[in-house]
Design a protein around this motif. Structure first.
Motif, PDB file in Angstrom:
ATOM      1  N   ALA A  44       0.918  -1.164   0.051  1.00 11.67           N
ATOM      2  CA  ALA A  44       0.016  -0.047  -0.070  1.00 11.67           C
ATOM      3  C   ALA A  44       0.756   1.255   0.138  1.00 11.67           C
ATOM      4  O   ALA A  44       0.467   2.321  -0.118  1.00 11.67           O
ATOM      5  CB  ALA A  44      -0.845  -0.044   1.364  1.00 11.67           C
ATOM      6  N   ARG A  45       2.178   1.141   0.273  1.00 11.66           N
ATOM      7  CA  ARG A  45       2.879   2.430   0.350  1.00 11.66           C
ATOM      8  C   ARG A  45       3.690   2.544  -1.153  1.00 11.66           C
ATOM      9  O   ARG A  45       3.867   1.820  -1.756  1.00 11.66           O
ATOM     10  CB  ARG A  45       4.112   2.142   1.358  1.00 11.66           C
ATOM     11  N   ALA A  46       4.326   3.760  -1.075  1.00 11.05           N
ATOM     12  CA  ALA A  46       5.155   4.106  -2.118  1.00 11.05           C
ATOM     13  C   ALA A  46       6.177   3.222  -2.067  1.00 11.05           C
ATOM     14  O   ALA A  46       6.765   2.846  -1.086  1.00 11.05           O
ATOM     15  CB  ALA A  46       5.771   5.620  -1.931  1.00 11.05           C
ATOM     16  N   PRO A  47       6.687   2.841  -3.499  1.00  8.30           N
ATOM     17  CA  PRO A  47       7.799   1.674  -3.751  1.00  8.30           C
ATOM     18  C   PRO A  47       9.018   2.093  -3.100  1.00  8.30           C
ATOM     19  O   PRO A  47       9.406   3.325  -3.013  1.00  8.30           O
ATOM     20  CB  PRO A  47       7.871   1.594  -5.268  1.00  8.30           C
ATOM     21  N   GLY A  48       9.526   1.379  -2.219  1.00  8.29           N
ATOM     22  CA  GLY A  48      11.004   1.230  -1.804  1.00  8.29           C
ATOM     23  C   GLY A  48      11.102   2.162  -0.609  1.00  8.29           C
ATOM     24  O   GLY A  48      11.963   2.407   0.069  1.00  8.29           O
ATOM     25  N   THR A  49       9.739   2.608   0.109  1.00  6.42           N
ATOM     26  CA  THR A  49       9.751   3.295   1.416  1.00  6.42           C
ATOM     27  C   THR A  49       9.304   2.166   2.641  1.00  6.42           C
ATOM     28  O   THR A  49       9.515   2.770   3.816  1.00  6.42           O
ATOM     29  CB  THR A  49       8.611   4.272   1.423  1.00  6.42           C
ATOM     30  N   ALA A  50       8.949   1.121   2.558  1.00  2.00           N
ATOM     31  CA  ALA A  50       8.750   0.257   3.520  1.00  2.00           C
ATOM     32  C   ALA A  50       9.233  -1.101   3.133  1.00  2.00           C
ATOM     33  O   ALA A  50       9.005  -1.770   1.803  1.00  2.00           O
ATOM     34  CB  ALA A  50       7.110   0.169   3.871  1.00  2.00           C
ATOM     35  N   GLU A  51       9.844  -1.965   4.103  1.00  6.52           N
ATOM     36  CA  GLU A  51       9.958  -3.269   3.884  1.00  6.52           C
ATOM     37  C   GLU A  51      10.042  -4.148   4.940  1.00  6.52           C
ATOM     38  O   GLU A  51       9.739  -3.711   6.170  1.00  6.52           O
ATOM     39  CB  GLU A  51      11.523  -3.340   3.360  1.00  6.52           C
ATOM     40  N   LEU A  52       9.849  -5.519   4.885  1.00  2.00           N
ATOM     41  CA  LEU A  52       9.659  -6.502   6.002  1.00  2.00           C
ATOM     42  C   LEU A  52      11.138  -6.673   6.820  1.00  2.00           C
ATOM     43  O   LEU A  52      12.216  -6.827   6.166  1.00  2.00           O
ATOM     44  CB  LEU A  52       9.211  -7.844   5.463  1.00  2.00           C
ATOM     45  N   SER A  53      11.033  -6.865   7.894  1.00  2.00           N
ATOM     46  CA  SER A  53      12.174  -7.300   8.656  1.00  2.00           C
ATOM     47  C   SER A  53      12.161  -8.651   8.837  1.00  2.00           C
ATOM     48  O   SER A  53      11.092  -9.225   9.250  1.00  2.00           O
ATOM     49  CB  SER A  53      12.226  -6.628  10.090  1.00  2.00           C
ATOM     50  N   PRO A  54      13.329  -9.192   8.723  1.00  2.00           N
ATOM     51  CA  PRO A  54      13.467 -10.748   8.690  1.00  2.00           C
ATOM     52  C   PRO A  54      13.644 -11.314  10.184  1.00  2.00           C
ATOM     53  O   PRO A  54      13.675 -12.464  10.287  1.00  2.00           O
ATOM     54  CB  PRO A  54      14.618 -11.078   7.765  1.00  2.00           C
ATOM     55  N   PHE A  55      13.783 -10.379  11.178  1.00  2.00           N
ATOM     56  CA  PHE A  55      14.382 -10.775  12.355  1.00  2.00           C
ATOM     57  C   PHE A  55      12.778 -11.147  13.307  1.00  2.00           C
ATOM     58  O   PHE A  55      11.822 -10.586  13.235  1.00  2.00           O
ATOM     59  CB  PHE A  55      14.946  -9.872  13.121  1.00  2.00           C
ATOM     60  N   ARG A  56      13.146 -12.282  14.344  1.00  2.00           N
ATOM     61  CA  ARG A  56      12.160 -12.657  15.323  1.00  2.00           C
ATOM     62  C   ARG A  56      12.283 -11.469  16.623  1.00  2.00           C
ATOM     63  O   ARG A  56      11.271 -11.280  16.878  1.00  2.00           O
ATOM     64  CB  ARG A  56      12.619 -13.967  15.755  1.00  2.00           C
ATOM     65  N   ALA A  57      13.482 -11.149  17.050  1.00  2.00           N
ATOM     66  CA  ALA A  57      13.471 -10.254  18.223  1.00  2.00           C
ATOM     67  C   ALA A  57      13.315  -8.806  17.781  1.00  2.00           C
ATOM     68  O   ALA A  57      14.052  -8.204  16.548  1.00  2.00           O
ATOM     69  CB  ALA A  57      15.057 -10.429  18.725  1.00  2.00           C
ATOM     70  N   LEU A  58      12.430  -8.315  18.495  1.00  2.00           N
ATOM     71  CA  LEU A  58      12.134  -6.730  17.994  1.00  2.00           C
ATOM     72  C   LEU A  58      13.306  -5.893  18.261  1.00  2.00           C
ATOM     73  O   LEU A  58      13.577  -5.046  17.332  1.00  2.00           O
ATOM     74  CB  LEU A  58      11.228  -6.198  19.140  1.00  2.00           C
ATOM     75  N   GLU A  59      14.305  -6.079  19.184  1.00  2.00           N
ATOM     76  CA  GLU A  59      15.393  -5.477  19.050  1.00  2.00           C
ATOM     77  C   GLU A  59      16.243  -5.547  17.922  1.00  2.00           C
ATOM     78  O   GLU A  59      16.919  -4.276  17.576  1.00  2.00           O
ATOM     79  CB  GLU A  59      16.251  -5.981  20.417  1.00  2.00           C
ATOM     80  N   SER A  60      16.271  -6.653  17.382  1.00  2.00           N
ATOM     81  CA  SER A  60      17.308  -6.777  16.165  1.00  2.00           C
ATOM     82  C   SER A  60      16.528  -5.841  14.940  1.00  2.00           C
ATOM     83  O   SER A  60      17.427  -5.237  14.204  1.00  2.00           O
ATOM     84  CB  SER A  60      17.251  -8.151  15.738  1.00  2.00           C
ATOM     85  N   THR A  61      15.214  -5.859  15.037  1.00  2.00           N
ATOM     86  CA  THR A  61      14.500  -4.967  13.919  1.00  2.00           C
ATOM     87  C   THR A  61      14.941  -3.599  14.173  1.00  2.00           C
ATOM     88  O   THR A  61      15.123  -2.750  13.227  1.00  2.00           O
ATOM     89  CB  THR A  61      12.918  -5.328  13.849  1.00  2.00           C
TER      90      THR A  61
END
Ligand SMILES: N[C@@H](Cc1c[nH]c[nH+]1)C(=O)O
Length: 389
Positions: free
Chosen positions: A347-364
Motif C-alpha cells: 500500500a505504500r510508495a515503492p521502496g519506502t517500506a520493507e519487511l524485517s526478517p528478524f524474530r526479536a524486536l531489538e534486532s529489527t
C-alpha cells in the motif's frame, strides 16, 4: 587482475538510480513508438557473423564481439539491430504488407569504445520504417527523432541532417581510387581537417576537391546549404535537404534542426538522408539513423527503408538525476501476520517500506537504525503498534 570481481572491459554493473533512469527513458520512448503504430520485435543477442557482411560491413569487423559455436562457426554478439530487423522484414514478415513500422528496445555490443570511456554494451531504443521511400517517410522519421528526445525530457538538443548522396556526388566527380575515397570518408567523419587537407593535396586540380575539403566544416544552420551549393555548383542531395527543411519548418520543428554535410557515416548501409541527435553540452551523439534503401533487398525483399536508434544511457545521463526512494518504515511481524505485513508494504510508495526478517524486536530496531528508517510497525496477534526509532 581477479576475474571473479572485475567485469570485462567496456562493461560495468549499473545500480539503482542509473537503472531507474534507463527504464524511465525506455518507457518514454517505447510509449511514443507504440502511439505512432510501431510494433515491437526482439532479435537474438547472438547472430551469425556473416549476416553483417550481407550488405557491406555496418562497422569495422574488429568492433564486433565474436564467439565460436560448437561447430566452429563464427557468431557475434548483436553489433547492430537494423541488419537483423532487415533480415526479419525480408523473411519472417515477407508476406506482411509494406510499409512496416517496427521498434526495438535491446542492447547492441560494440567493442573499441572503452578508450573514450564508452561502454561496449549500448542499450538502444530504435525504430525502422520499412517499405517507404521518399520525403514523407523521411519527414516522419526526423519528426519522430525530435519527438523522442523531447519525450525523454530533454530540452536543449538538436538533430543534425546530412545526406550521403552529397558526398557520393562529389566523389563521383573525382578521379580517385575507392581506397582513397574510404580513407577520405573516415577523415571527414572524424573531422580531421589537417589530414584531410594532406590527402586531397595531390587532387587539388579537380573540381570537387575544394567542396570535399570543406565538407567536414559544413555544419550549422540552413545557411550551410547555401555555402555548399556555391562550392559544389548545385546538387540533388542539397535540393532534397532544403525541401525537407521547408516542410519541417512548417511543422514547427525548425528550432531543433541543423545540418552537417560532413555526416558521411561509418555505417555502410546508408543511402540517403542521415541524421544524428546531440544534446547541448554533451559530446557524443545520443541518436543516430538514416535511410538505407538496399539493406532489406540484400536479404531478398526489395524494400526501401529508414530508421534510427537512441542511445538510452546517453540520454539518461543528460537528464537530472532520479531521486531514489528513502526507507521510512520497517515491518516487524509475528507468526500468522505475513498477509497483513505484505499488504502494508504494497500500500505504500515503492521502496519506502520493507519487511524485517528478524524474530526479536531489538534486532529489527537495530536494523532500522542502520538503514536510517524512521519507524518500525509491529504486527503481532492481530494488533499493531508504531515504534519510533
Ligand atoms: N542501427 C543504427 C541506427 C539506425 C536505425 N535505423 C537506421 N539506422 C545505429 O545503431 O547507429
Amino acid at each position: 587482475m581477479s576475474y571473479n570481481v572485475n567485469t570485462p572491459e567496456g562493461t560495468r554493473d549499473r545500480l539503482f538510480a542509473e537503472c531507474r533512469e534507463r527504464r524511465q527513458v525506455q518507457q518514454a520512448l517505447t510509449g511514443l513508438f507504440r502511439r505512432r503504430s510501431y510494433a515491437e520485435v526482439i532479435t537474438p543477442e547472438v547472430e551469425f557473423y556473416d549476416l553483417f557482411l550481407q550488405s557491406g560491413n555496418p562497422m569495422p569487423q574488429e568492433a564486433m564481439l565474436k564467439i565460436i559455436d560448437r561447430s566452429g562457426k563464427i557468431m557475434v554478439m548483436r553489433p547492430d539491430s537494423t541488419t537483423p530487423i532487415a533480415r526479419v522484414a525480408a523473411t519472417k514478415l515477407r508476406s506482411v504488407p509494406l510499409p512496416q513500422r517496427l521498434y526495438y528496445d535491446q542492447t547492441v555490443f560494440r567493442s573499441g569504445r572503452e578508450h573514450r570511456g564508452g561502454s561496449s554494451e549500448i542499450a538502444q531504443c530504435g525504430v525502422e520504417l520499412i517499405g517507404a521511400s521518399g520525403r514523407k517517410a523521411d519527414l516522419e522519421m526526423i519528426a519522430l527523432a525530435v519527438d523522442c528526445l523531447r519525450e525523454s525530457g530533454l530540452e536543449r538538443f538538436h538533430i543534425e541532417l546530412g545526406h550521403v548522396g552529397f558526398f557520393r556526388e562529389l566523389t563521383a566527380r573525382m578521379d580517385m581510387s575507392a581506397d582513397a575515397v574510404e580513407r577520405m570518408r573516415a577523415l571527414i567523419e572524424g573531422k580531421n581537417f589537417a589530414a584531410l587537407g594532406d590527402l586531397l593535396e595531390p587532387y587539388a586540380g579537380q573540381s570537387a576537391a575544394r567542396p570535399l575539403r570543406r565538407l567536414s566544416q559544413l555544419f550549422g544552420g540552413a545557411e550551410v546549404l547555401d555555402e555548399a551549393e556555391s562550392l559544389s555548383g548545385g546538387s540533388d542531395a542539397l535540393d532534397y535537404l532544403r525541401d525537407l527543411y521547408a516542410e519541417l519548418k512548417a511543422a514547427g520543428y525548425e528550432r531543433y534542426i541543423r545540418f552537417d554535410l560532413g555526416l558521411v557515416h561509418q555505417i555502410d548501409y546508408y543511402t540517403g538522408v542521415v541524421f544524428r541527435g546531440y544534446v547541448e553540452g554533451a559530446g557524443d551523439a545520443v541518436l543516430s539513423g538514416g535511410r538505407y534503401d538496399k539493406l532489406v533487398e540484400a536479404f531478398g525483399r526489395p524494400a526501401q527503408a529508414t530508421g534510427f536508434a537512441v542511445d538510452v544511457d546517453a540520454v539518461a545521463s543528460c537528464l537530472p538525476c532520479a531521486d531514489l526512494p528513502r526507507l521510512e518504515l520497517l515491518i516487524h511481524f509475528g507468526d500468522g501476520e505475513l498477509a497483513r505485513a505484505l499488504a502494508v508494504v504494497d500500500a505504500r510508495a515503492p521502496g519506502t517500506a520493507e519487511l524485517s526478517p528478524f524474530r526479536a524486536l531489538e534486532s529489527t530496531l537495530n536494523l532500522a537504525r542502520e538503514k536510517g528508517a524512521d519507524m518500525v510497525l509491529v504486527l503481532e496477534n492481530g494488533t499493531e503498534r508504531l515504534v519510533e526509532v
